[in-house]
Write an enzyme that holds these catalytic residues in place. Structure first.
Site, short mmCIF file in Angstrom:
data_model
loop_
_atom_site.label_atom_id
_atom_site.label_comp_id
_atom_site.label_asym_id
_atom_site.label_seq_id
_atom_site.Cartn_x
_atom_site.Cartn_y
_atom_site.Cartn_z
N CYS A 29 0.87 -1.17 0.00
CA CYS A 29 0.00 0.00 0.00
C CYS A 29 0.91 1.22 0.00
O CYS A 29 2.07 1.13 -0.39
CB CYS A 29 -0.96 -0.01 1.18
SG CYS A 29 -0.16 0.05 2.79
N HIS A 560 25.28 -4.12 21.88
CA HIS A 560 25.62 -3.75 20.50
C HIS A 560 26.90 -2.93 20.54
O HIS A 560 26.93 -1.82 21.10
CB HIS A 560 24.47 -2.95 19.87
CG HIS A 560 24.55 -2.85 18.38
ND1 HIS A 560 25.46 -2.04 17.73
CD2 HIS A 560 23.84 -3.48 17.40
CE1 HIS A 560 25.30 -2.16 16.43
NE2 HIS A 560 24.32 -3.02 16.20
#
Length: 612
Positions: A29, A560
């Site tokens: 969409c 991280h």
């Protein structure tokens, strides 16, 4: 400018929705990829949410939705290129939607399937009819007496450009039929021909005159005008698909090429013209008229309620159920008071995210916020909602407050729209093409949009956002009364020597906005990274730059190392020993900051170290 390559992003998305073998079908969409998956549990939400180029992930309407934003078409093309022969919608999607027993309530499942079908049928044509609506509005603007009537409605130029704008609406059944057939994996050409029958000039003329086709038992079957219509063609495409399948199973192969389309066109066109079309069109027109009446009659009440809650539908993709109703209103009466209220909700969310963009000192958030604001002012709010507003819930609520006020004003002034395109870019849709001197709706647009913009901006600036806030990726589960005393607790320590800083200070919006969860960061002074809490390694990236831990109490923690250090492809990392190459990361030009994020608390009370 070189064309951006989205193949890498496409491969990442495919891998993290469970691979090609887990995908039944895919549609797009305006802002998102809508996957029908065989097993949604195989998808990795957290990895996708962390992926650059992905704004968010949603589970709604029986679909696995990956929110991309303005580049969705390019990403969709790249994904389809990687998938090869995967159908766009098709039988696989239908199977996933209707045949798979997923334990859902039959009513909610049917509703989800209906929304999915409407989405697949309407989303490919929304951009075209939105653009056409803008052209029509500009034409109305050029004919305004207040501007000296720069264009005469009888001039060749006006009529020619008007034809360009009207064609998408006039032949809407053809466009919708083609898109619906592709969604169902039917024959889009056959569906387009049936749409052509509904818009055939002579039949349109007879429809305008309500000419009788035939009479049966004293009941007259009349022609109707199906230009601008949607719902009759959607059902016709479904009927055509079912009939095609039956004919292919029962007709000899040597008759298939000619007789399958011939029989399908004849029967489905006849049934649509005589039975389903009049019934559906009558019901659709009645619903459209009822909504217009309710909004007009209730005035400020309807405006207030719709303005306050419409964008909540967007969160779940349920606004696609409203889009055809707006189109039906415009087709039936040439205007939509509902769309006038919807328009101001787009302005509000854009203003709220603009406040964040201008207030924040975080580069990533500022860039994303400005881009999302421009998108919202152009009529697409998903980048704003998923990128920032919903993650900082107060920002989203700030937008709802502004749109409630804007809707209230629109309702009080009985504002309406004569086109499809909303938000600021759709200003020309508020000019009445049949009466250019009537500026009531345009004044309603100006006042409501200004109020929504100012209120949303101020509320978001003062109350909705500051750089110390931590964005959430989901609503935390509420504790049962009295259960707090039994809750487990754990304390995280710095995993590396250095200066402990707030996660919001990190130069990466994935972490600084809190999208991954709450936590902290360390600017390291050495290359030794240790576990910040007792637990076991649950995930280890092959590049060594990120490690997932499951703590003793059950919480999930991500470490991280560095920003964008995945690009080093493991260089400088050695997960077999404690020592890492900190200087090598710096020399390669990457930020070595180490982020520690609690990705899922699992009801564990986590204590973070103090920020310096």
């Amino acid at each position: 400018m070189a064309k951006k390559d989205y193949s890498g992003l496409a491969k990442t998305i495919i891998a993290n929705v469970g691979g090609k073998e887990n995908i039944n079908s895919l549609i797009q969409c305006i802002t998102r990829l809508r996957f029908y998956l065989k097993d949604e549990s195989k998808a990795n939400d957290e990895v996708l949410k962390e992926t650059d180029g992905v704004i968010d992930v949603m589970h709604a309407s029986g679909q696995y939705q990956v929110v991309i934003g303005n580049a969705v078409t390019q990403v969709y093309d790249a994904v389809m290129a990687e998938l090869g022969g995967l159908p766009e919608g098709g039988e696989a999607a239908e199977t996933a939607e209707t045949k798979e027993d997923d334990g859902k309530n039959p009513v909610s499942k049917a509703f989800g399937n209906l929304i999915g079908f409407i989405t697949g049928s309407m989303s490919p044509v929304v951009g075209v009819i939105a653009a056409s609506g803008i052209i029509k509005g500009i034409l109305a603007l050029l004919t305004l007496p207040q501007l000296g009537a720069l264009l005469n409605v009888k001039s060749t130029a006006y009529i020619t450009v008007s034809a360009m704008a009207d064609s998408a609406f006039y032949f809407l059944p053809i466009l919708v039929g083609f898109a619906a057939a592709k969604k169902l994996n039917g024959d889009p050409i056959v569906a387009a021909v049936i749409g052509g029958v509904l818009t055939y000039p002579q039949l349109v003329t007879w429809g305008g005159q309500y000419k009788t086709m035939f009479s049966l038992g004293g009941f007259n079957f009349q022609f109707l005008n199906y230009t601008y219509s949607i719902f009759p063609m959607i059902l016709a495409a479904w009927l055509a698909k079912k009939l095609e399948d039956w004919l292919r199973d029962n007709l000899p192969d040597y008759l298939q090429m000619i007789f399958t389309p011939m029989i399908t066109i004849l029967l489905v066109s006849a049934v649509t013209l005589m039975i389903t079309g009049p019934v559906i069109q009558g019901v659709a027109n009645g619903i459209a008229d009822l909504i217009n009446w309710v909004v007009s009659a209730s005035g400020w009440i309807g405006g207030l309620l719709i303005g306050a809650f419409y964008q909540v539908l967007v969160i779940f993709g349920l606004h696609w159920g409203v889009v055809p109703l707006v189109a039906q209103q415009i087709a039936q009466s040439g205007q939509s008071s509902l769309n006038a209220i919807i328009s101001v909700t787009m302005v509000s969310q854009g203003a709220a995210v603009l406040a964040v963009a201008l207030k924040t000192k975080k580069k990533g958030t500022k860039t994303l916020g400005i881009s999302a604001a421009v998108s919202a002012f152009c009529g697409v709010t998903e980048p704003a909602i998923y990128g920032i507003n919903l993650r900082f819930k107060r920002v989203f609520i700030s937008g709802l407050i502004g749109s409630a006020v804007g809707g209230l004003i629109t309702g009080l002034m009985h504002g309406t729209m004569y086109g499809f395109t909303g938000s600021l870019i759709g200003f020309s849709s508020f000019f009445n093409p049949k009466n250019p001197s009537d500026l009531t709706s345009f004044y309603a647009f100006l006042l409501s949009s200004a109020a929504a913009l100012v209120i949303s901006f101020i509320v978001a600036w003062v109350w909705g956002y500051n750089d110390e806030m931590v964005a959430g990726k989901k609503v935390e589960k509420k504790q049962r009364p009295g259960s707090e005393a039994k809750q487990k607790s754990e304390t995280l320590t710095a995993p590396v020597a250095g200066k402990v800083i707030a996660l919001s200070s990190v130069n990466d919006p994935v972490f600084s906005t809190g999208a991954m969860g709450e936590g902290f960061a360390v600017v390291p002074t050495e290359g030794v990274v240790k576990a910040p809490v007792d637990g076991e390694v649950a995930a280890l990236f092959e590049t060594g730059h990120a490690i997932g831990l499951k703590t003793t109490a059950g919480a999930e923690v991500l470490i991280h190392i560095g920003i964008d250090t995945v690009m080093l492809k493991g260089k400088g990392f050695n997960v077999k020993v404690a020592q890492g190459d900190l200087d090598g990361i710096k020399e390669a030009g990457y930020d070595p900051t180490v982020m520690t994020v609690v990705t899922d608390k699992h009801d564990v009370n986590i204590k973070l170290p103090s920020v310096e």
